[in-house]
Design a protein around this motif. Structure first.
Motif, PDB file in Angstrom:
ATOM      1  N   PHE A 164       0.790  -1.225   0.000  1.00  0.00           N
ATOM      2  CA  PHE A 164       0.000   0.000   0.000  1.00  0.00           C
ATOM      3  C   PHE A 164       0.827   1.281   0.000  1.00  0.00           C
ATOM      4  N   VAL A 165       2.091   1.208   0.396  1.00  0.00           N
ATOM      5  CA  VAL A 165       2.947   2.394   0.347  1.00  0.00           C
ATOM      6  C   VAL A 165       3.775   2.392  -0.929  1.00  0.00           C
ATOM      7  N   TYR A 166       4.445   1.285  -1.194  1.00  0.00           N
ATOM      8  CA  TYR A 166       5.309   1.212  -2.379  1.00  0.00           C
ATOM      9  C   TYR A 166       4.572   0.710  -3.608  1.00  0.00           C
ATOM     10  N   ARG A 167       3.340   0.191  -3.421  1.00  0.00           N
ATOM     11  CA  ARG A 167       2.461  -0.206  -4.545  1.00  0.00           C
ATOM     12  C   ARG A 167       3.172  -1.174  -5.480  1.00  0.00           C
ATOM     13  N   ARG A 168       3.645  -2.275  -4.929  1.00  0.00           N
ATOM     14  CA  ARG A 168       4.447  -3.220  -5.709  1.00  0.00           C
ATOM     15  C   ARG A 168       3.666  -4.427  -6.206  1.00  0.00           C
ATOM     16  N   GLY A 169       2.372  -4.370  -6.171  1.00  0.00           N
ATOM     17  CA  GLY A 169       1.610  -5.440  -6.805  1.00  0.00           C
ATOM     18  C   GLY A 169       0.677  -6.178  -5.853  1.00  0.00           C
ATOM     19  N   ARG A 170      -0.250  -6.907  -6.465  1.00  0.00           N
ATOM     20  CA  ARG A 170      -1.297  -7.593  -5.721  1.00  0.00           C
ATOM     21  C   ARG A 170      -0.765  -8.744  -4.874  1.00  0.00           C
ATOM     22  N   ARG A 171       0.373  -9.338  -5.226  1.00  0.00           N
ATOM     23  CA  ARG A 171       0.866 -10.471  -4.437  1.00  0.00           C
ATOM     24  C   ARG A 171       1.129 -10.032  -2.996  1.00  0.00           C
ATOM     25  N   TRP A 172       1.600  -8.786  -2.813  1.00  0.00           N
ATOM     26  CA  TRP A 172       1.857  -8.286  -1.468  1.00  0.00           C
ATOM     27  C   TRP A 172       0.544  -8.056  -0.720  1.00  0.00           C
ATOM     28  N   ILE A 173      -0.491  -7.678  -1.431  1.00  0.00           N
ATOM     29  CA  ILE A 173      -1.806  -7.498  -0.814  1.00  0.00           C
ATOM     30  C   ILE A 173      -2.325  -8.840  -0.305  1.00  0.00           C
ATOM     31  N   VAL A 174      -2.173  -9.861  -1.125  1.00  0.00           N
ATOM     32  CA  VAL A 174      -2.622 -11.201  -0.727  1.00  0.00           C
ATOM     33  C   VAL A 174      -1.825 -11.701   0.468  1.00  0.00           C
ATOM     34  N   LEU A 175      -0.509 -11.515   0.426  1.00  0.00           N
ATOM     35  CA  LEU A 175       0.327 -11.953   1.548  1.00  0.00           C
ATOM     36  C   LEU A 175      -0.034 -11.217   2.832  1.00  0.00           C
ATOM     37  N   PHE A 176      -0.292  -9.910   2.707  1.00  0.00           N
ATOM     38  CA  PHE A 176      -0.717  -9.161   3.893  1.00  0.00           C
ATOM     39  C   PHE A 176      -1.996  -9.751   4.457  1.00  0.00           C
ATOM     40  N   GLY A 177      -2.951 -10.060   3.607  1.00  0.00           N
ATOM     41  CA  GLY A 177      -4.213 -10.630   4.070  1.00  0.00           C
ATOM     42  C   GLY A 177      -4.017 -11.969   4.750  1.00  0.00           C
ATOM     43  N   ILE A 178      -3.129 -12.794   4.204  1.00  0.00           N
ATOM     44  CA  ILE A 178      -2.888 -14.120   4.790  1.00  0.00           C
ATOM     45  C   ILE A 178      -2.225 -13.994   6.160  1.00  0.00           C
ATOM     46  N   PHE A 179      -1.201 -13.142   6.253  1.00  0.00           N
ATOM     47  CA  PHE A 179      -0.519 -12.981   7.540  1.00  0.00           C
ATOM     48  C   PHE A 179      -1.451 -12.382   8.592  1.00  0.00           C
ATOM     49  N   GLN A 180      -2.320 -11.471   8.164  1.00  0.00           N
ATOM     50  CA  GLN A 180      -3.264 -10.900   9.120  1.00  0.00           C
ATOM     51  C   GLN A 180      -4.250 -11.957   9.599  1.00  0.00           C
ATOM     52  N   ALA A 181      -4.671 -12.841   8.696  1.00  0.00           N
ATOM     53  CA  ALA A 181      -5.565 -13.930   9.097  1.00  0.00           C
ATOM     54  C   ALA A 181      -4.880 -14.854  10.096  1.00  0.00           C
ATOM     55  N   LEU A 182      -3.601 -15.149   9.871  1.00  0.00           N
ATOM     56  CA  LEU A 182      -2.858 -15.986  10.816  1.00  0.00           C
ATOM     57  C   LEU A 182      -2.759 -15.317  12.183  1.00  0.00           C
ATOM     58  N   MET A 183      -2.607 -13.996  12.198  1.00  0.00           N
ATOM     59  CA  MET A 183      -2.603 -13.275  13.471  1.00  0.00           C
ATOM     60  C   MET A 183      -3.941 -13.428  14.188  1.00  0.00           C
ATOM     61  N   LEU A 184      -5.031 -13.331  13.446  1.00  0.00           N
ATOM     62  CA  LEU A 184      -6.353 -13.463  14.049  1.00  0.00           C
ATOM     63  C   LEU A 184      -6.555 -14.852  14.647  1.00  0.00           C
ATOM     64  N   TYR A 185      -5.964 -15.862  14.036  1.00  0.00           N
ATOM     65  CA  TYR A 185      -6.087 -17.221  14.541  1.00  0.00           C
ATOM     66  C   TYR A 185      -5.056 -17.541  15.617  1.00  0.00           C
ATOM     67  N   THR A 186      -4.184 -16.563  15.935  1.00  0.00           N
ATOM     68  CA  THR A 186      -3.172 -16.780  16.966  1.00  0.00           C
ATOM     69  C   THR A 186      -3.535 -16.081  18.268  1.00  0.00           C
ATOM     70  N   HIS A 187      -4.030 -14.855  18.188  1.00  0.00           N
ATOM     71  CA  HIS A 187      -4.394 -14.123  19.411  1.00  0.00           C
ATOM     72  C   HIS A 187      -5.447 -13.085  19.053  1.00  0.00           C
ATOM     73  N   ASN A 188      -6.348 -12.842  19.994  1.00  0.00           N
ATOM     74  CA  ASN A 188      -7.465 -11.933  19.711  1.00  0.00           C
ATOM     75  C   ASN A 188      -7.032 -10.486  19.504  1.00  0.00           C
ATOM     76  N   TRP A 189      -5.840 -10.128  19.978  1.00  0.00           N
ATOM     77  CA  TRP A 189      -5.368  -8.764  19.710  1.00  0.00           C
ATOM     78  C   TRP A 189      -4.997  -8.575  18.238  1.00  0.00           C
ATOM     79  N   GLY A 190      -5.027  -9.629  17.456  1.00  0.00           N
ATOM     80  CA  GLY A 190      -4.888  -9.476  16.010  1.00  0.00           C
ATOM     81  C   GLY A 190      -5.991  -8.596  15.440  1.00  0.00           C
ATOM     82  N   ILE A 191      -7.143  -8.576  16.115  1.00  0.00           N
ATOM     83  CA  ILE A 191      -8.240  -7.688  15.693  1.00  0.00           C
ATOM     84  C   ILE A 191      -7.812  -6.231  15.851  1.00  0.00           C
TER      85      ILE A 191
END
Length: 534
Positions: A164-191
């Motif tokens: 979102f800052v360097y705008r280097r492509g959709r693959r980084w958007i997908v990876l961000f979404g996946i890592f954020q989902a893993l955070m949500l499944y690890t601890h509730n402060w991921g919210i």
């Protein structure tokens, strides 16, 4: 956002042979140093939260999500720990290595993040910060999910900047979404982290000239974790309504000092990072660059994410206390990346500051406690005198899994609300109401009457000195109920009583433990039903 020309050297890590060798040698050295520093207490005793971790992870893999419905946590860490224990065992050392692995992985993660975003100097500094950061040192030797959260937050934050800052492509958007989902499944402060990241995206959107494409990318990046988290949402809603944290207290305005000391290892280190890192960041902000220069935007993003994350957590904890310094793992990564960028841009001043931080952090003793609880000693002394069918009564209910871990197999367990069918986890569902309603004279006598002469009962009571640690509603109740249970057993162990006291454990204290207990072992000497007191 207006298109910004990004130098080729900033678009990807271009490892020439000398750089590749230097990066490899540096990583090996930092990993070795970090592993040495972070294994000084690797075989230290578990405390009650770690007992909960091992107990929950000891259930069959697919039963763990259902067990956690009564605990209040998401399942990813516990399911991973289950597989780890199957492969390497469940000794303290083996289990601690699971957390240490994540702490060590932050080192190459930070080198990649800093180098790919702002150049190799930032990469080396980021890796060094993660190699010795006290929070990662502390929780790299604790059987909890916080080092994993630190790693996931690091990767999610780096991918957010790429996307979102360097705008280097959709693959980084997908990876961000996946890592954020893993955070949500690890601890509730991921919210809370997700809300902080969303606030940072709104900031970028406000400053952008290409708002529609950025909005679409944001919808993808935040839609992925939202969709992936849907299966767990019903459990989360149940937990939110029934498994609060009655042991917590609402935070006050000293929170910044708490964050400084618990995340960065003390005020001295925080001041060095603030002054020297702040100098470097000021250099970036004052430079004659385009208004939407990615490095400038990176600074504001890395400020917005932890600030909003912690601010939301602080505000909500005024209503339902959930403010504990170990939860700050979600905010650590953006703060360390911000520091890495600032020190890198401060040039030699930044290198000098990094050297000072290394000196502050390299000694792990102030940050690591190898003697977190004395239940291991109680188990060794009193447990050796107990046989299958004997009873263990735990005055602080959430310590029951820890007692189960350190005491022999085949014992029966109870806490101040009555018999515990599964001592491997704590049932937090409406816990405060249940335990307040359970009266000692109704709970303990039937448990004692069920014992045969010759059988034993171990009462494990917390040592409750220190008003600060025992002032929350839950801990006050545990202190009161422990004293009441102790008084009943003491009555029954007098002259002509039903029980006799055998021993008090531990007999010898190896040192001051963070969470202290005393175990009092009794033997039933005659089969006389206890008279119910009015």
């Amino acid at each position: 956002m207006a298109s910004v020309a990004v130098p080729r050297s900033q678009r990807r890590i271009e490892l020439r042979a000398p750089d590749a060798v230097l990066a490899a040698v540096t990583l090996i050295a930092l990993l070795a140093l970090s592993a040495y520093v972070r294994t000084r207490a690797i075989s230290g005793s578990f405390w009650m939260d770690e007992g909960l971790s091992v107990g929950i992870a000891s259930h069959p893999l697919m039963d763990i999500p259902g067990v956690l419905r009564e605990d209040g946590s998401p399942p990813l860490y516990y399911m991973g720990l289950h597989l780890w224990m199957q492969a390497f065992g469940r000794t303290e050392t083996a289990v601690h290595w699971f957390s240490l692995l994540f702490s060590l992985l932050t080192i190459p993660g930070a080198m990649w993040a800093g180098w790919s975003l702002w150049g190799k100097r930032a990469g080396f500094i980021g890796a060094t910060l993660c190699a010795l950061n006290p929070f990662l040192t502390s929780y790299g030797e604790e059987a909890r999910m916080y080092s994993l959260m630190g790693l996931l937050a690091l990767l999610a934050t780096a991918c957010f900047l790429h996307a979102f800052v360097y705008r280097r492509g959709r693959r980084w958007i997908v990876l961000f979404g996946i890592f954020q989902a893993l955070m949500l499944y690890t601890h509730n402060w991921g919210i809370f982290y997700g809300l902080g990241a969303f606030a940072a995206l709104l900031l970028l959107w406000w400053r952008s000239d290409e708002r529609k494409p950025l909005a679409i990318d944001g919808l993808i990046g935040f839609g992925i974790p939202a969709v992936l988290f849907l299966p767990w949402l019903p459990t989360l809603l149940f937990q939110a309504g029934h498994t609060a944290a009655p042991w917590g207290r609402a935070p006050r305005f000293g929170a910044p000092i708490q964050i400084s000391r618990d995340l960065m290892g003390g005020d001295r280190a925080s001041i060095v990072m603030l002054l020297c890192g702040g100098f470097g960041l000021a250099q970036v902000l004052q430079a004659r660059k385009q208004k939407r220069d990615p490095e400038r935007l990176s600074i504001w993003v890395l400020i917005a994410i932890p600030f909003v994350t912690l601010a939301i957590a602080w505000i909500l904890s005024q209503i339902t206390p959930a403010w504990v310094s170990r939860y700050f793992a979600v905010a650590l990564a953006p703060l360390l990346l911000l520091t890495a960028l600032g020190l890198a841009r401060a040039r030699w001043l930044g290198v000098a500051a990094l050297a000072v931080l290394v000196m502050f952090w390299i000694n792990p003793r102030p940050f690591v406690d190898g003697y977190k609880s004395n239940v291991r000693d109680i188990g060794a002394e009193a447990g050796s005198q107990m046989r299958p069918g004997d009873l263990v009564v735990v005055g602080q209910p959430e310590q029951t899994p820890l007692a189960w871990y350190y005491l022999p197999a085949g014992l029966r367990y109870a806490d101040t609300a009555g018999p515990v069918d599964d001592p491997r986890h704590m049932d937090w569902v409406d816990a405060m109401d249940r335990y307040e309603a359970a009266q000692p004279r109704d709970v303990l006598p039937p448990l004692l009457d069920a014992l045969e002469p010759g059988q034993k009962v171990l009462l494990m009571r917390p040592l409750t000195e220190g008003v600060e640690n025992w002032s929350a509603p839950w801990t006050q109740l545990a202190r009161r109920r422990s004293a009441q249970f102790g008084a009943i057993l003491q009555e029954q162990s007098g002259p002509g009583g039903t029980f006799r006291q055998i021993t008090v454990a531990p007999q010898f204290y190896r040192g001051a433990s963070t969470v202290g207990n005393v175990g009092i072992l009794y033997e039933k000497v005659r089969d006389t039903p206890m008279t119910q007191a009015p």
